[in-house]
Design a protein around this motif. Structure first.
Motif, PDB file in Angstrom:
ATOM      1  N   VAL A  55      10.775  -1.853 -13.681  1.00 17.63           N
ATOM      2  CA  VAL A  55       9.366  -2.538 -11.904  1.00 17.63           C
ATOM      3  C   VAL A  55      10.327  -3.053 -11.360  1.00 17.63           C
ATOM      4  N   VAL A  56       9.605  -3.221 -10.150  1.00 14.10           N
ATOM      5  CA  VAL A  56      10.564  -4.010  -8.438  1.00 14.10           C
ATOM      6  C   VAL A  56       9.506  -3.970  -8.357  1.00 14.10           C
ATOM      7  N   HIS A  57       9.560  -5.595  -7.744  1.00 12.18           N
ATOM      8  CA  HIS A  57       8.355  -6.716  -6.755  1.00 12.18           C
ATOM      9  C   HIS A  57       8.456  -7.024  -5.710  1.00 12.18           C
ATOM     10  N   SER A  82       8.590  -8.987  -1.986  1.00 15.19           N
ATOM     11  CA  SER A  82       7.712 -10.217  -1.739  1.00 15.19           C
ATOM     12  C   SER A  82       7.316  -9.790  -0.628  1.00 15.19           C
ATOM     13  N   VAL A 112       5.643   3.555  -5.727  1.00 12.80           N
ATOM     14  CA  VAL A 112       4.723   2.306  -5.310  1.00 12.80           C
ATOM     15  C   VAL A 112       3.843   2.407  -6.040  1.00 12.80           C
ATOM     16  N   LYS A 120       1.176  -0.606  -7.244  1.00 13.37           N
ATOM     17  CA  LYS A 120       0.047  -1.120  -6.942  1.00 13.37           C
ATOM     18  C   LYS A 120       0.424  -1.954  -5.709  1.00 13.37           C
ATOM     19  N   GLU A 121      -0.713  -2.467  -4.608  1.00 11.83           N
ATOM     20  CA  GLU A 121      -0.605  -3.271  -3.702  1.00 11.83           C
ATOM     21  C   GLU A 121      -1.898  -3.986  -3.827  1.00 11.83           C
ATOM     22  N   ASP A 144       1.571  -7.216  -0.555  1.00 11.47           N
ATOM     23  CA  ASP A 144       2.671  -7.302  -1.867  1.00 11.47           C
ATOM     24  C   ASP A 144       2.435  -5.796  -2.523  1.00 11.47           C
ATOM     25  N   ILE A 145       3.647  -5.805  -2.870  1.00  9.50           N
ATOM     26  CA  ILE A 145       4.101  -4.624  -3.085  1.00  9.50           C
ATOM     27  C   ILE A 145       4.560  -4.511  -4.362  1.00  9.50           C
ATOM     28  N   VAL A 146       4.395  -3.724  -6.002  1.00  7.91           N
ATOM     29  CA  VAL A 146       5.260  -2.646  -7.239  1.00  7.91           C
ATOM     30  C   VAL A 146       5.097  -1.818  -7.023  1.00  7.91           C
ATOM     31  N   ALA A 177       7.921   1.286  -9.218  1.00 10.49           N
ATOM     32  CA  ALA A 177       8.323   1.924 -10.527  1.00 10.49           C
ATOM     33  C   ALA A 177       9.189   2.724 -10.469  1.00 10.49           C
TER      34      ALA A 177
END
Length: 129
Positions: free
Chosen positions: A29-31, A33, A75, A77-78, A123-125, A127
């Motif tokens: 998982v990459v978050h 900013s 991506v 989740k945003e 804001d982005i998450v 995988a």
């Protein structure tokens, strides 16, 4: 290692804009900013223009994802924060952000962001395999 975008029966489906749920397996998982419409020098771009700011934000997200070894297909989740939100802005914003499959998504109208002039923050998450 997979990402599955889910739009189950019984929930309103708008798969070209959002996925109601996203499941990823075997990924890191990459978050990111929150990304705003600034250039490499920190200057606001697209003052007063939601579409222009969304385009700059999408470019900034592309660069941040690439630095993390990811792309738009990763991506999951945003969260989108919008100043002066109006319903007609939704397609404008999503037109810039849909550079890959539709992630799980939340859009939140806000009174202001961290500095005057900034109209959108994303804001982005992701995988990443």
């Amino acid at each position: 290692m997979s990402i599955e975008r889910l739009n189950p029966a019984g929930l309103y489906a708008v798969p070209h804009l959002i996925s109601q749920a996203v499941r990823s397996t075997g990924r890191t998982v990459v978050h990111l900013s929150g990304q705003v419409a600034w250039d490499v020098h920190g200057n606001l771009t697209g003052a007063g223009d939601h579409a222009a700011q969304a385009a700059t934000i999408a470019d900034n997200i592309t660069a941040a994802l690439a630095a993390a070894g990811a792309g738009w297909d990763d991506v999951v989740k945003e969260t989108i924060y919008v100043v002066d939100h109006r319903p007609e802005l939704v397609p404008v914003i999503f037109a810039a952000l849909r550079r890959g499959p539709a992630p799980a998504s939340t859009l939140i109208p806000v009174q202001a962001l961290f500095q005057p002039g900034y109209l959108i923050e994303v804001d982005i998450v992701a995988a990443v395999p």
